[in-house]
Design a protein around this motif. Structure first.
Motif, PDB file in Angstrom:
ATOM      1  N   UNK A 131       0.840  -1.195   0.000  1.00  0.00           N
ATOM      2  CA  UNK A 131       0.000   0.000   0.000  1.00  0.00           C
ATOM      3  C   UNK A 131       0.878   1.249   0.000  1.00  0.00           C
ATOM      4  N   UNK A 132       1.985   1.200   0.748  1.00  0.00           N
ATOM      5  CA  UNK A 132       2.897   2.341   0.791  1.00  0.00           C
ATOM      6  C   UNK A 132       3.542   2.601  -0.566  1.00  0.00           C
ATOM      7  N   UNK A 133       3.875   1.542  -1.285  1.00  0.00           N
ATOM      8  CA  UNK A 133       4.444   1.714  -2.624  1.00  0.00           C
ATOM      9  C   UNK A 133       3.420   2.301  -3.597  1.00  0.00           C
ATOM     10  N   UNK A 134       2.170   1.854  -3.469  1.00  0.00           N
ATOM     11  CA  UNK A 134       1.112   2.440  -4.300  1.00  0.00           C
ATOM     12  C   UNK A 134       0.969   3.934  -4.016  1.00  0.00           C
ATOM     13  N   UNK A 182       0.502   9.317  -5.304  1.00  0.00           N
ATOM     14  CA  UNK A 182       0.119  10.520  -4.558  1.00  0.00           C
ATOM     15  C   UNK A 182       0.451  11.792  -5.334  1.00  0.00           C
ATOM     16  N   UNK A 183      -0.280  12.847  -5.022  1.00  0.00           N
ATOM     17  CA  UNK A 183      -0.023  14.147  -5.633  1.00  0.00           C
ATOM     18  C   UNK A 183       1.405  14.586  -5.334  1.00  0.00           C
ATOM     19  N   UNK A 184       2.083  15.064  -6.362  1.00  0.00           N
ATOM     20  CA  UNK A 184       3.466  15.509  -6.183  1.00  0.00           C
ATOM     21  C   UNK A 184       4.489  14.399  -6.187  1.00  0.00           C
ATOM     22  N   UNK A 185       4.091  13.168  -6.514  1.00  0.00           N
ATOM     23  CA  UNK A 185       5.018  12.033  -6.534  1.00  0.00           C
ATOM     24  C   UNK A 185       6.198  12.303  -7.465  1.00  0.00           C
ATOM     25  N   UNK A 186       7.403  11.906  -7.002  1.00  0.00           N
ATOM     26  CA  UNK A 186       8.597  12.037  -7.849  1.00  0.00           C
ATOM     27  C   UNK A 186       9.006  10.699  -8.456  1.00  0.00           C
ATOM     28  N   UNK A 187       8.100   9.721  -8.379  1.00  0.00           N
ATOM     29  CA  UNK A 187       8.365   8.421  -8.990  1.00  0.00           C
ATOM     30  C   UNK A 187       8.186   8.544 -10.500  1.00  0.00           C
ATOM     31  N   UNK A 240     -10.082   4.831  -4.639  1.00  0.00           N
ATOM     32  CA  UNK A 240      -8.647   4.556  -4.641  1.00  0.00           C
ATOM     33  C   UNK A 240      -7.869   5.685  -3.967  1.00  0.00           C
ATOM     34  N   UNK A 241      -8.178   6.934  -4.309  1.00  0.00           N
ATOM     35  CA  UNK A 241      -7.427   8.047  -3.726  1.00  0.00           C
ATOM     36  C   UNK A 241      -7.671   8.168  -2.219  1.00  0.00           C
ATOM     37  N   UNK A 242      -8.880   7.837  -1.772  1.00  0.00           N
ATOM     38  CA  UNK A 242      -9.161   7.875  -0.332  1.00  0.00           C
ATOM     39  C   UNK A 242      -8.427   6.754   0.408  1.00  0.00           C
ATOM     40  N   UNK A 243      -8.518   5.531  -0.116  1.00  0.00           N
ATOM     41  CA  UNK A 243      -7.948   4.379   0.583  1.00  0.00           C
ATOM     42  C   UNK A 243      -6.419   4.324   0.484  1.00  0.00           C
ATOM     43  N   UNK A 244      -5.876   4.727  -0.643  1.00  0.00           N
ATOM     44  CA  UNK A 244      -4.425   4.630  -0.834  1.00  0.00           C
ATOM     45  C   UNK A 244      -3.711   5.931  -0.465  1.00  0.00           C
ATOM     46  N   UNK A 245      -4.235   7.068  -0.913  1.00  0.00           N
ATOM     47  CA  UNK A 245      -3.552   8.340  -0.680  1.00  0.00           C
ATOM     48  C   UNK A 245      -4.118   9.147   0.472  1.00  0.00           C
ATOM     49  N   UNK A 246      -5.202   8.636   1.091  1.00  0.00           N
ATOM     50  CA  UNK A 246      -5.718   9.255   2.309  1.00  0.00           C
ATOM     51  C   UNK A 246      -6.672  10.413   2.108  1.00  0.00           C
TER      52      UNK A 246
END
Length: 311
Positions: free
Chosen positions: A134-137, A142-147, A177-183
């Motif tokens: 979940x942390x890798x997802x 997430x917004x602003x991800x540098x991946x 998805x955005x609620x469960x993974x990105x909070x």
């Protein structure tokens, strides 16, 4: 004289039979369902509702059913102003949508119809992604991800640029998805390819070797020979979505219920809507699995039929 009498009696019998036939024919026509049912909303729920509509139309050919796919949010925009009779939704209605419905005098019933395991997919030729946490997802999406590359996700993975595909902001799957993974609902990076049409996402993942995307389980299930599902580890080991892990919610946190919302006025004033909803719940145990989703327990469908006064 006897021949004339017999002839008169025969005419009377035939006339009576013809009248009776016409009477019962008119009565049957009067009882035959007709009219229109307008449905829109979630692309995730669409396969279930479209399958239900197809089976219902086979028995009720005078009923016209349109099933649109504008996403859960797009569907609620129409439903809360009274444009549609039924709204497909892969998430519960939001407070702001409830407010709009009240302002427009729209009363509704929320009905759960199936379980879904929101699935994370990669291209079938991807031979290194064995699971994601979940942390890798979150790190990826997430917004602003540098991946940018797979090597940014986990050490040892190749420096190949990830091509991201996912639902657009009108989708209930996007919200979930955005609620469960990105909070937070709507918290997502902007540099991905969005679409409310899951078939577009399927095509993107199938066509791009370094793709990663997410959408409802049925679209993976329908295309499982063309792509690879990614097991998700929420802290208790990696779990792959399937009918058993979705129903048990072992596939966490991406197992969720799916809904239809029914306009109460349409339910009470349109016999075709009432009959369709009854058909939907009575046949869910047979039709839902055919679409790739997971059924609720039979008692849940029975409870909802009783709640609507259809049992």
């Amino acid at each position: 004289m006897k021949k004339i009498l017999a002839l008169v009696m025969a005419v009377v019998v035939l006339s009576t039979s013809a009248y009776a036939g016409l009477f019962f024919s008119k009565k049957q026509d009067k009882n035959r369902l007709s009219g229109e049912i307008v449905i829109d909303g979630s692309s995730t729920v669409y396969p279930i509702t479209e399958a239900m509509a197809e089976e219902f139309r086979a028995e009720n050919r005078d009923v016209r059913i349109s099933v649109g796919v504008s996403g859960s949010g797009g569907g609620f925009k129409k439903f809360t102003v009274g444009t549609t009779d039924i709204s497909d939704a892969s998430r519960p209605i939001k407070n702001k949508e409830v407010k709009i419905a009240k302002e427009n005098g729209i009363e509704y019933e929320e009905i759960a119809v199936a379980y879904d395991g929101l699935s994370v997919l990669v291209n079938k030729d991807n031979n290194f992604v064995d699971y994601l946490t979940v942390e890798e997802l979150k790190k990826i999406w997430k917004s602003g991800s540098n991946v940018k590359y797979w090597s940014d996700v986990r050490e040892g993975w190749p420096k190949e640029e990830i091509k991201l595909y996912g639902p657009g902001p009108d989708s209930g799957t996007f919200d979930y998805f955005t609620e469960e993974i990105n909070g937070e609902s709507g918290n997502i990076r902007s540099d991905y390819t969005p679409s409310e049409d899951d078939n577009v996402l399927v095509q993107g993942i199938v066509g791009e070797k370094n793709s990663l995307g997410f959408f409802g389980f049925a679209y993976y299930y329908e295309n499982k020979d063309k792509m690879k599902v990614v097991p998700i580890d929420s802290g208790k080991g990696a779990v792959e979505p399937n009918h058993e892990t979705i129903m048990s919610k072992e596939y966490s946190p991406l197992s969720r219920p799916l809904f239809i919302y029914i306009n109460k006025k349409a339910l009470s004033e349109k016999p075709q809507v009432k009959a369709f909803v009854k058909f939907y719940l009575e046949n869910a145990m047979d039709i839902v699995p055919e679409t790739g989703y997971v059924t609720l327990p039979q008692e849940k469908y029975d409870e909802q039929l009783s709640k609507l006064g259809l049992k």
